[in-house]
Design a protein around this motif. Structure first.
Motif, short mmCIF file in Angstrom:
data_model
loop_
_atom_site.label_atom_id
_atom_site.label_comp_id
_atom_site.label_asym_id
_atom_site.label_seq_id
_atom_site.Cartn_x
_atom_site.Cartn_y
_atom_site.Cartn_z
N VAL A 1 9.03 14.71 13.25
CA VAL A 1 7.55 14.95 13.30
C VAL A 1 6.98 15.02 14.61
N MET A 2 6.24 16.07 14.66
CA MET A 2 5.62 16.52 15.82
C MET A 2 4.09 16.18 15.80
N LYS A 3 3.39 15.32 16.63
CA LYS A 3 2.08 14.84 16.40
C LYS A 3 1.22 15.42 17.76
N PHE A 4 0.17 16.15 17.35
CA PHE A 4 -0.66 16.35 18.49
C PHE A 4 -1.40 15.07 18.77
N LYS A 5 -1.63 14.85 20.03
CA LYS A 5 -2.32 13.57 20.51
C LYS A 5 -3.17 13.96 21.66
N ASN A 6 -4.41 14.78 21.19
CA ASN A 6 -5.10 15.08 22.57
C ASN A 6 -6.43 14.88 21.95
N PRO A 7 -6.89 13.48 21.92
CA PRO A 7 -8.15 13.07 21.53
C PRO A 7 -9.54 13.70 22.15
N PRO A 8 -10.38 13.97 21.41
CA PRO A 8 -10.80 13.49 20.08
C PRO A 8 -10.53 14.51 19.21
N VAL A 9 -10.06 15.69 19.45
CA VAL A 9 -10.06 16.70 18.33
C VAL A 9 -9.06 17.65 18.54
N ARG B 1 0.63 14.31 25.33
CA ARG B 1 -0.17 14.76 24.41
C ARG B 1 0.39 15.38 22.94
N VAL B 2 1.78 15.23 23.28
CA VAL B 2 2.52 15.53 21.86
C VAL B 2 3.62 14.38 21.69
N LEU B 3 3.33 13.67 20.51
CA LEU B 3 4.45 12.59 20.21
C LEU B 3 5.48 13.31 19.10
N VAL B 4 6.71 12.86 19.44
CA VAL B 4 7.96 13.36 18.63
C VAL B 4 8.30 12.35 18.06
N GLU B 5 8.50 12.33 16.82
CA GLU B 5 9.42 11.19 16.05
C GLU B 5 10.51 11.91 15.46
N PRO B 6 11.67 11.77 15.98
CA PRO B 6 12.98 12.28 15.38
C PRO B 6 13.49 11.59 14.38
N ASP B 7 14.16 12.06 13.56
CA ASP B 7 15.11 11.51 12.47
C ASP B 7 16.42 12.22 12.43
N SER C 1 -1.30 15.80 13.12
CA SER C 1 -2.35 15.52 14.07
C SER C 1 -1.90 13.75 14.00
N ASP C 2 -2.22 13.27 15.47
CA ASP C 2 -2.41 11.85 15.50
C ASP C 2 -3.79 11.32 15.79
N CYS C 3 -4.74 12.32 15.67
CA CYS C 3 -6.04 12.17 15.65
C CYS C 3 -6.91 12.26 14.08
N PRO C 4 -7.53 11.10 14.11
CA PRO C 4 -8.13 11.10 12.80
C PRO C 4 -9.03 12.25 12.47
N ARG C 5 -9.12 12.62 11.16
CA ARG C 5 -9.90 13.70 10.47
C ARG C 5 -9.61 15.16 11.21
N VAL C 6 -9.01 15.31 11.99
CA VAL C 6 -8.82 16.64 12.58
C VAL C 6 -7.12 17.28 12.83
N PHE C 7 -6.88 18.32 12.29
CA PHE C 7 -5.55 18.69 12.71
C PHE C 7 -5.54 19.08 14.12
N SER C 8 -6.49 20.14 14.24
CA SER C 8 -6.66 20.85 15.71
C SER C 8 -8.15 21.50 15.68
N ALA C 9 -8.79 21.36 16.45
CA ALA C 9 -10.15 22.13 16.82
C ALA C 9 -10.07 23.38 17.27
N GLY C 10 -8.72 23.68 17.51
CA GLY C 10 -8.36 25.06 17.76
C GLY C 10 -8.32 25.21 19.39
N LEU C 11 -8.43 26.29 19.82
CA LEU C 11 -8.39 26.63 21.36
C LEU C 11 -9.55 25.97 22.00
#
Ligand SMILES: CCCCCCCC/C=C/C/C=C/C(=O)SCCNC(=O)CCNC(=O)[C@H](O)C(C)(C)COP(=O)(O)OP(=O)(O)OC[C@H]1O[C@@H](n2cnc3c(N)ncnc32)[C@H](O)[C@@H]1OP(=O)(O)O
Length: 279
Positions: free
Chosen positions: A36-44, A23-29, A75-85
């Motif tokens: 870059v850490m991307k939340f990936k817990n669809p849908p929100v 649920r958490v993608l990490v793209e290190p450079d 966020s890796d989910c379109p339109r939502v950074f995070s819907a919160g808790l």
């Protein structure tokens, strides 16, 4: 959760070897020292116990790797950074679960708020409540200029109350009077309003959020780490200590508050409203 390495992105060499969890993608450079850490817990990207746990693991891995000095949260989910808790973690469960969940919420905030890393929130979607709290723990916030991407601590709209350390984080960002009004009314700000009140530092076109975050990161990383870290600690330690000194009491307070029949009913009704909205 296990940390998994994925294949390097095309044409990028070893420095972009991605890793992360389900649920958490990490793209290190490694070359730039930025991940870059991307939340990936669809849908929100609701902050479930699993997402919180995986986030803490990935953050700790980056903090322990001296190659990295800055992290961009997005966020890796379109339109939502995070819907919160995750509301399903806070209704219909038992006190032991509520305590475990709240401890993880506290832990995420504690680790983010005092992190030695430069943290920049690249807010590419809606950012209510817990999602807004995560962005507030960052050193800098960039929000996509989309009127659908509202941001704020809207807990009162659900019939609940943001805990004192959510409140403190907001006060430290936009001041006491603006926070008093925003928290009581559960305000969700449009991008232009969020910029005006100081909730975010920049509003940019949606396709420039990440590139802007990278250029802001370069500016922050130009400061000697030790001096910047000591200054960040000076600014934030009093706020963090208020929770550290009463973590268990805060958990008990959450468990008794969230277990109330009236609160459970509010949360169930709010969840149902969310589901009806689609119908
Ligand atoms: C006296 C002091 C006491 C102090 C003690 C402390 C008390 C408790 C403190 C709590 C702090 C709480 C913080 C929080 O974060 S509570 C969560 C608040 N979040 C929200 O209000 C956002 C709700 N969601 C939305 O507004 C929208 O979903 C959206 C704008 C984020 C995205 O909209 P859209 O793309 O249209 O998606 P849907 O609304 O259709 O949702 C898709 C799907 O996801 C479900 N869902 C949405 N948000 C959540 C969530 N936060 N948790 C769980 N599930 C969520 C939604 O129900 C849909 O589900 P589906 O129908 O099954 O697909």
């Amino acid at each position: 959760a296990t940390i998994r390495r994925t294949e390097p992105t095309a044409g990028s060499g070893d420095s972009a070897r991605r890793f992360g969890t389900q649920r958490v993608l990490v793209e290190p450079d490694a070359a730039s020292g930025v991940a870059v850490m991307k939340f990936k817990n669809p849908p929100v990207n609701s902050l479930s116990l699993e997402l919180l746990t995986e986030f803490i693991i990935s953050l700790e891995k980056l903090e322990n790797d001296k190659t990295f000095r800055g992290v961009i949260l997005t966020s890796d989910c379109p339109r939502v950074f995070s819907a919160g808790l995750d509301l399903t973690e806070m209704c219909g469960k038992n006190p032991a679960h509520y305590a475990e969940y709240w401890k993880a919420v506290q832990e995420l905030w504690l680790r983010l708020y005092l992190s030695n890393l430069v943290l920049i929130a690249a807010i590419n979607g809606a950012c209510p409540a817990g999602g807004c709290l995560i962005s507030l723990t960052c050193d800098y916030r960039i929000l996509a200029d989309n009127p659908k991407y509202l941001i704020g601590l809207n807990e009162t709209l659900l019939g609940i109350v943001a805990p004192f350390w959510f409140k403190d984080t907001l006060v430290n960002t936009i001041g006491h009077r603006a926070s008093e009004q925003a928290l009581q009314l559960g305000l969700l700000f449009l991008p232009a309003e969020a910029l005006q009140v100081g909730l975010v530092d920049q509003v940019v076109p949606e396709d420039q959020v990440l590139s802007t975050a990278l250029s802001v990161m370069a500016r922050w990383m130009a400061i000697p780490d030790h001096a910047r870290q000591l200054t960040k600690n000076m600014m934030r330690k009093t706020t963090v200590d208020r929770l550290v000194k009463q973590r268990d009491a805060d958990i008990q307070n959450f468990v008794s508050f969230i277990s109330r029949d009236s609160i459970q009913k509010s949360l169930q009704m709010y969840l149902e409203k969310l589901k009806q909205k689609k119908g």
